[in-house]
Design an enzyme around this catalytic site. Sequence first.
Site, PDB file in Angstrom:
ATOM      1  N   ASN A  94       0.782  -1.242  -0.046  1.00 53.29           N
ATOM      2  CA  ASN A  94      -0.200   0.094   0.008  1.00 53.29           C
ATOM      3  C   ASN A  94       0.949   1.270  -0.243  1.00 53.29           C
ATOM      4  OD1 ASN A  94       0.301  -1.495   2.403  1.00 53.29           O
ATOM      5  ND2 ASN A  94      -0.623   0.259   3.450  1.00 53.29           N
ATOM      6  N   GLY A 125     -13.686  -3.322  -0.193  1.00 55.94           N
ATOM      7  CA  GLY A 125     -14.569  -2.306  -0.862  1.00 55.94           C
ATOM      8  C   GLY A 125     -13.976  -0.877  -1.103  1.00 55.94           C
ATOM      9  N   HIS A 126     -13.524  -0.348   0.194  1.00 56.58           N
ATOM     10  CA  HIS A 126     -13.261   1.112  -0.025  1.00 56.58           C
ATOM     11  C   HIS A 126     -12.095   1.481  -1.017  1.00 56.58           C
ATOM     12  CE1 HIS A 126     -10.535   2.012   3.238  1.00 56.58           C
ATOM     13  NE2 HIS A 126     -10.773   1.007   3.606  1.00 56.58           N
ATOM     14  N   CYS A 136       1.586   9.273  11.850  1.00 50.23           N
ATOM     15  CA  CYS A 136       1.233  10.764  12.526  1.00 50.23           C
ATOM     16  C   CYS A 136       0.152  10.909  13.411  1.00 50.23           C
ATOM     17  CB  CYS A 136       0.684  11.626  11.355  1.00 50.23           C
ATOM     18  SG  CYS A 136       1.114  13.209  11.759  1.00 50.23           S
TER      19      CYS A 136
HETATM   20  C1  LIG Z   1      -6.658  -0.723   3.527  1.00 50.90           C
HETATM   21  C2  LIG Z   1      -5.663  -2.094   3.569  1.00 50.90           C
HETATM   22  C3  LIG Z   1      -6.211  -2.723   4.501  1.00 50.90           C
HETATM   23  C4  LIG Z   1      -7.299  -2.758   5.475  1.00 50.90           C
HETATM   24  O1  LIG Z   1      -8.524  -2.666   4.714  1.00 50.90           O
HETATM   25  P1  LIG Z   1      -9.742  -2.208   5.483  1.00 50.90           P
HETATM   26  O2  LIG Z   1     -11.202  -2.391   4.423  1.00 50.90           O
HETATM   27  O3  LIG Z   1      -9.593  -0.560   5.712  1.00 50.90           O
HETATM   28  O4  LIG Z   1     -10.065  -2.771   6.736  1.00 50.90           O
HETATM   29  C5  LIG Z   1      -5.405  -4.155   4.383  1.00 50.90           C
HETATM   30  N1  LIG Z   1      -4.525  -4.354   3.781  1.00 50.90           N
HETATM   31  C6  LIG Z   1      -4.034  -3.431   2.637  1.00 50.90           C
HETATM   32  C7  LIG Z   1      -2.925  -3.619   1.813  1.00 50.90           C
HETATM   33  C8  LIG Z   1      -4.764  -2.045   2.782  1.00 50.90           C
HETATM   34  O5  LIG Z   1      -4.160  -1.204   1.803  1.00 50.90           O
END
Ligand SMILES: *Cc1c(COP(=O)(O)O)cnc(C)c1O
Length: 407
Positions: free
Chosen positions: A152, A201-202, A326
């Site tokens: 990420n 989803g988000h 942060c």
């Molecule tokens: C955002 C993210 C998560 C967590 O997902 P949520 O739906 O926010 O709980 C897990 N792993 C990675 C690599 C992410 O980018």
Amino acid sequence: MQKNCIYLDNNATTKVDPEVVEAMLPYLTEYYGNPSSMHTFGGQVGKAFNQAREQVAALLGADESEIIFTSGGTEGDNAAIRAALLAQPEKRHIITTQVEHPAVLNLCKQLSTQGYSVTYLSVNRQGQLDLDELEASLTGNTALVTIMYANNETGVVFPIEQIGLRVKEHGALFHVDAVQAVGKIPMNMKTSTIDMLTMSGHKIHAPKGVGALYVRRGVRFRPMIIGGGQQRGRRGGTENVPGIIALGKAAELELLHLSEATIREKRMRDRLEQTLITTIPECEVNGDPTQRLPNTSNIGFKYIEGEAILLLLNKHNICASSGSACSSGSLEPSHVLRAMGLPYTILHGSIRFSLSRYTTDTEIDAVLAVMPGIVERLRALSPFTTDETPWLKQQQGMISEELKVGS
Ligand SMILES: *Cc1c(COP(=O)(O)O)cnc(C)c1O
């Protein structure tokens, strides 16, 4: 969020697609039935629910029976890891990497205090794994290998199928956190070595609080959330119907846009990145230049604070991010960049731009117009230096002041 914000923080979360909103709305108003109910009112909901499962399965190249709806990426990661351990109680070893999302890392940390041993694979300067290290870590006692598809923070993509082949040779289960990869890299579970895969989803233009876990048919699955027999006993609790309908629609749209959006985002990302590193002195791209998500750019600007850059970008209505924790109040550099062994000056001065299919060339131009000035202004606060001299403290002081004013 202000209107007209230039949103380049899509690895944190994404705008809900208006078509997704439209698809889910009737399930908040008219069709509020429970899909488990016997009557036709609930049955109508059940139908839409099954369609969502088909749409998610299509995006992953999976069978619909292999999809479990969850509350998001964090739940998917937790459920997969716990299921793998419960299914093989005799095995007590887990392999993961140093650069996973906290949803995996912090669970592994906890499990290591509960009788499991955990190997955290290292990464090199470009954020890549050493497959020999993986090979050497795998034993007959290894229950699970859990490795993210794409990072990420840096967008670095791991060679998932090469990893999977090695994992399978040793009879361990293979879970992949693909929250950042789904919708950006084509998936086909039918030809994959992956046993379980997490998506959220988000991160793909659906709302927050919904996601899916793929579990390969034949893999023994033990539910983490136990309740009524929903989702064939694999995840208790009345389903988040509007969220699930939204996830289905978002999955359909991701599949539709995938190839075109990838090309477009990569072109814009490369233009942003190339222009920045050629016009601004003393900065470099973090991560593997070839094995990387098309939408992500993580750049280290030496001798300045990433958070200070973000504050100044924010004044121009540009949203980006840094990997620093942060929220904890201490400006701890990102665990991902630290694992890559980046020097101190880059660790503190790195920021991430992450694009989406909504990003435009005009927005990239706006970032390019202000970045050189921002970096120059911050560097002028203190002379260039290579050691821990006041530049850091000075800029951290400035950040605290700005935050005070802002709150
Ligand atoms: C955002 C993210 C998560 C967590 O997902 P949520 O739906 O926010 O709980 C897990 N792993 C990675 C690599 C992410 O980018």
